[in-house]
Scaffold this motif. Sequence first.
Motif, PDB file in Angstrom:
ATOM      1  N   HIS A 142     -34.355  10.216  44.907  1.00 29.43           N
ATOM      2  CA  HIS A 142     -33.769  11.555  44.862  1.00 29.43           C
ATOM      3  C   HIS A 142     -34.377  12.345  43.709  1.00 29.43           C
ATOM      4  N   ALA A 143     -34.731  13.601  44.007  1.00 30.52           N
ATOM      5  CA  ALA A 143     -35.320  14.458  42.978  1.00 30.52           C
ATOM      6  C   ALA A 143     -34.354  14.682  41.821  1.00 30.52           C
ATOM      7  N   ALA A 144     -33.047  14.636  42.100  1.00 35.05           N
ATOM      8  CA  ALA A 144     -32.052  14.867  41.058  1.00 35.05           C
ATOM      9  C   ALA A 144     -32.163  13.816  39.950  1.00 35.05           C
ATOM     10  N   SER A 145     -32.545  12.595  40.309  1.00 34.10           N
ATOM     11  CA  SER A 145     -32.688  11.545  39.298  1.00 34.10           C
ATOM     12  C   SER A 145     -33.857  11.846  38.366  1.00 34.10           C
ATOM     13  N   TYR A 146     -34.967  12.330  38.945  1.00 36.12           N
ATOM     14  CA  TYR A 146     -36.105  12.720  38.111  1.00 36.12           C
ATOM     15  C   TYR A 146     -35.703  13.839  37.155  1.00 36.12           C
ATOM     16  N   ALA A 147     -34.972  14.821  37.673  1.00 32.57           N
ATOM     17  CA  ALA A 147     -34.537  15.945  36.840  1.00 32.57           C
ATOM     18  C   ALA A 147     -33.606  15.467  35.731  1.00 32.57           C
ATOM     19  N   ALA A 148     -32.712  14.531  36.070  1.00 30.13           N
ATOM     20  CA  ALA A 148     -31.769  14.020  35.071  1.00 30.13           C
ATOM     21  C   ALA A 148     -32.504  13.270  33.966  1.00 30.13           C
ATOM     22  N   LEU A 149     -33.484  12.451  34.339  1.00 31.68           N
ATOM     23  CA  LEU A 149     -34.235  11.689  33.343  1.00 31.68           C
ATOM     24  C   LEU A 149     -35.065  12.607  32.457  1.00 31.68           C
ATOM     25  N   MET A 150     -35.718  13.601  33.073  1.00 32.28           N
ATOM     26  CA  MET A 150     -36.505  14.540  32.286  1.00 32.28           C
ATOM     27  C   MET A 150     -35.611  15.354  31.365  1.00 32.28           C
ATOM     28  N   GLY A 151     -34.466  15.788  31.895  1.00 35.69           N
ATOM     29  CA  GLY A 151     -33.534  16.547  31.073  1.00 35.69           C
ATOM     30  C   GLY A 151     -33.005  15.727  29.911  1.00 35.69           C
ATOM     31  N   TYR A 152     -32.758  14.445  30.148  1.00 34.06           N
ATOM     32  CA  TYR A 152     -32.278  13.555  29.085  1.00 34.06           C
ATOM     33  C   TYR A 152     -33.293  13.452  27.952  1.00 34.06           C
ATOM     34  N   VAL A 153     -34.559  13.229  28.307  1.00 30.95           N
ATOM     35  CA  VAL A 153     -35.610  13.099  27.290  1.00 30.95           C
ATOM     36  C   VAL A 153     -35.776  14.399  26.516  1.00 30.95           C
ATOM     37  N   LEU A 154     -35.804  15.526  27.231  1.00 33.43           N
ATOM     38  CA  LEU A 154     -35.982  16.817  26.563  1.00 33.43           C
ATOM     39  C   LEU A 154     -34.781  17.167  25.688  1.00 33.43           C
ATOM     40  N   LEU A 155     -33.578  16.867  26.175  1.00 27.66           N
ATOM     41  CA  LEU A 155     -32.388  17.159  25.384  1.00 27.66           C
ATOM     42  C   LEU A 155     -32.359  16.316  24.117  1.00 27.66           C
ATOM     43  N   ALA A 156     -32.706  15.034  24.230  1.00 26.60           N
ATOM     44  CA  ALA A 156     -32.717  14.151  23.058  1.00 26.60           C
ATOM     45  C   ALA A 156     -33.756  14.581  22.028  1.00 26.60           C
ATOM     46  N   THR A 157     -34.773  15.319  22.480  1.00 23.98           N
ATOM     47  CA  THR A 157     -35.856  15.757  21.593  1.00 23.98           C
ATOM     48  C   THR A 157     -35.724  17.232  21.217  1.00 23.98           C
ATOM     49  N   SER A 158     -34.717  17.906  21.767  1.00 31.16           N
ATOM     50  CA  SER A 158     -34.621  19.368  21.645  1.00 31.16           C
ATOM     51  C   SER A 158     -34.534  19.853  20.201  1.00 31.16           C
ATOM     52  N   SER A 159     -33.792  19.164  19.355  1.00 27.89           N
ATOM     53  CA  SER A 159     -33.664  19.619  17.966  1.00 27.89           C
ATOM     54  C   SER A 159     -34.999  19.527  17.240  1.00 27.89           C
ATOM     55  N   LEU A 160     -35.758  18.459  17.510  1.00 30.05           N
ATOM     56  CA  LEU A 160     -37.064  18.294  16.869  1.00 30.05           C
ATOM     57  C   LEU A 160     -38.058  19.337  17.383  1.00 30.05           C
ATOM     58  N   LEU A 161     -38.067  19.558  18.690  1.00 29.00           N
ATOM     59  CA  LEU A 161     -38.967  20.545  19.274  1.00 29.00           C
ATOM     60  C   LEU A 161     -38.670  21.948  18.753  1.00 29.00           C
ATOM     61  N   THR A 162     -37.378  22.265  18.624  1.00 26.11           N
ATOM     62  CA  THR A 162     -36.990  23.577  18.123  1.00 26.11           C
ATOM     63  C   THR A 162     -37.488  23.797  16.704  1.00 26.11           C
ATOM     64  N   MET A 163     -37.319  22.800  15.851  1.00 27.58           N
ATOM     65  CA  MET A 163     -37.772  22.929  14.464  1.00 27.58           C
ATOM     66  C   MET A 163     -39.293  23.000  14.377  1.00 27.58           C
ATOM     67  N   GLU A 164     -39.973  22.214  15.202  1.00 24.57           N
ATOM     68  CA  GLU A 164     -41.435  22.223  15.204  1.00 24.57           C
ATOM     69  C   GLU A 164     -41.972  23.602  15.605  1.00 24.57           C
ATOM     70  N   LEU A 165     -41.415  24.174  16.671  1.00 26.20           N
ATOM     71  CA  LEU A 165     -41.859  25.489  17.121  1.00 26.20           C
ATOM     72  C   LEU A 165     -41.509  26.566  16.096  1.00 26.20           C
ATOM     73  N   TYR A 166     -40.336  26.457  15.499  1.00 26.37           N
ATOM     74  CA  TYR A 166     -39.905  27.424  14.491  1.00 26.37           C
ATOM     75  C   TYR A 166     -40.851  27.399  13.294  1.00 26.37           C
ATOM     76  N   ALA A 167     -41.187  26.184  12.840  1.00 24.99           N
ATOM     77  CA  ALA A 167     -42.083  26.054  11.691  1.00 24.99           C
ATOM     78  C   ALA A 167     -43.498  26.508  12.020  1.00 24.99           C
ATOM     79  N   THR A 168     -43.878  26.416  13.299  1.00 27.47           N
ATOM     80  CA  THR A 168     -45.227  26.816  13.707  1.00 27.47           C
ATOM     81  C   THR A 168     -45.378  28.331  13.757  1.00 27.47           C
ATOM     82  N   PHE A 169     -44.391  29.012  14.324  1.00 29.88           N
ATOM     83  CA  PHE A 169     -44.519  30.447  14.567  1.00 29.88           C
ATOM     84  C   PHE A 169     -43.848  31.318  13.497  1.00 29.88           C
ATOM     85  N   ALA A 170     -42.989  30.740  12.676  1.00 29.45           N
ATOM     86  CA  ALA A 170     -42.371  31.506  11.590  1.00 29.45           C
ATOM     87  C   ALA A 170     -42.287  30.612  10.356  1.00 29.45           C
TER      88      ALA A 170
END
Length: 214
Positions: A142-170
């Motif tokens: 089911h495609a929903a499982s792929y979406a759930a797994l991808m969302g889980y990985v991105l959510l678990a990394t979201s705080s780090l990604l946000t800080m990395e992008l913030y530090a890069t552009f500002a």
Amino acid sequence: MVLDLLLIGLAIALDPLPVTGFVLVLSSRKGIWKGLAFILTWLASFVAIIAAVLAMTGGEPPPPRSAPSTAALAAKLAIGVGLVLYAERTRRNIGKRPKSSGFMSRTEQISSWAAAGLALLLQPWGMVAAGAATVVDAELGHAASYAALMGYVLLATSSLLTMELYATFAPRTAHVRLGKLRAWMERHQDKALVSLFLFLGLWLVGKSVYQLTA
């Protein structure tokens, strides 16, 4: 599965230990590149664990009441109990542990390879293990499982990604605000850990007990 992964991913993203460590990495010389090494290692470990679990299950969730299904629930129950006990231990030690700046001073001079190693060291393995036990229920048909797994990985990394992008552009603004975030985290780290681990631990215990006895 989706709700469990959502809660676990959110708890990982808000865990003050990796957040504080990542802020220190970003604050170092050439911190953007070191932060990238941190994030890539962080993501690689998540992907490797998920791939290993799916390889064992063949992309098909085990039947209810089967030995693998019961083992996964027992693992989640044990992890939940462990998180609750760790939260209680941390609560009792609040204010008792001396503050040390040695680690922070060394982190400010960290290399890219050491930043990558730090990502593994600071990963909240208890919650990552809970996520792995939950991924057992993923059905790759089911495609929903792929979406759930991808969302889980991105959510678990979201705080780090946000800080990395913030530090890069500002970079200038980020340096000031991330410094304030670091100071706040250092003051409230233990209380934040207690709240996160206690909530997630009780959720895992309650749901696992219900599914094991229903």
